[in-house]
Design an enzyme around this catalytic site. Structure first.
Site: not given
Length: 260
Positions: A44, A110, A144
């Site tokens: 990431e 995300k 994540c």
């Protein structure tokens, strides 16, 4: 269509808020891969580390890093995936890009911004789940903090590979280990997570623990924590088919509608 998928997991330290240095670092690591691979996975925010200083490191989809990724994907004849800070219309995104050798790019923003670090105050959350169809493999790429939310990852698309890129700190790495394994088991898919190592500019420590799990939750990698490494793993379609047909667990999954 390929019955196997060879992937390279790059577990590396990152230079804080320094895209030029990180491209140089990763360029060397990518060039060092001599095995023929289908997919290279980066962490990431691989150009900067997990920073809230978006304006300092943000790029556009026509910027240097995207151009570099296209060049490397073409040179190595492999797809490359990772996330970086992207600016569009004065809005910042923690955006995953899946860059194919042809230059085609699939993007995923995300969904779950990390509120503990104030990510939601800087970056706009994505709203769309993305499934990449690559070499006959259906891949679900996430980022994540998304790992903590199983409903978002639920395998309603019959994907083959669930993929996480991360900057997941050492202090909570036990959760990372447990959740990666759980996501593989509950979705009956391969689950791969690539995390960074080292200290960031805020003195948070990252211990890696990048890993690849099969559909039964068994680790199929040999990655050592706290070390920079590139691991090559081969995924097999026959493994997925065998256990899905034998166990049929996905047929019994709950039905639901996901609200925004």
């Amino acid at each position: 269509m390929s019955n196997s998928l060879t992937i390279a997991l790059i577990q590396t330290h990152l230079s804080w808020e320094n895209p030029t240095e990180n491209r140089r670092l990763l360029n060397d690591k990518i060039n060092a891969i001599t095995t023929s691979v289908d997919l290279i996975i980066l962490p990431e925010m691989f150009t900067s580390g997990f920073t809230m200083n978006a304006s300092e490191v943000a790029e556009t989809m026509d910027g240097e890093t995207i151009s570099w990724l296209k060049i490397k994907a073409k040179e190595k004849q492999t797809a490359i995936v990772g996330s970086l800070v992207i600016s569009e219309n004065d809005i910042f995104y923690n955006r995953l890009v899946f860059v194919e050798p042809s230059g085609n790019i699939i993007k995923y923003d995300k969904r779950h911004t990390f509120t503990l670090a104030g990510e939601h105050k800087v970056y706009t959350a994505g709203t769309e789940k993305v499934i990449v169809d690559y070499k006959g493999w259906k891949i679900c790429p996430l980022i994540c903090y998304d790992l903590r939310f199983p409903v978002w990852a639920r395998n309603v698309e019959n994907y083959d590979l669930l993929l996480y890129v991360a900057n997941w700190p050492k202090v909570r790495v036990s959760a990372w280990n447990a959740l990666l394994k759980a996501r593989a088991i509950e979705n009956m898919s391969y689950c791969v997570g690539v995390n960074r190592v080292g200290l960031d500019g805020n003195k948070y420590e990252y211990s890696g623990h990048s890993a690849a799990y099969d559909v039964l939750g068994h680790r199929i990698d040999t990655i050592v924590e706290n070390q920079e490494t590139t691991e090559i793993v081969i995924l097999e379609k026959e493994h997925i088919k065998k256990y899905r047909e034998k166990l049929n667990f996905l047929n019994d999954k709950d039905r639901f509608n996901l609200e925004a």
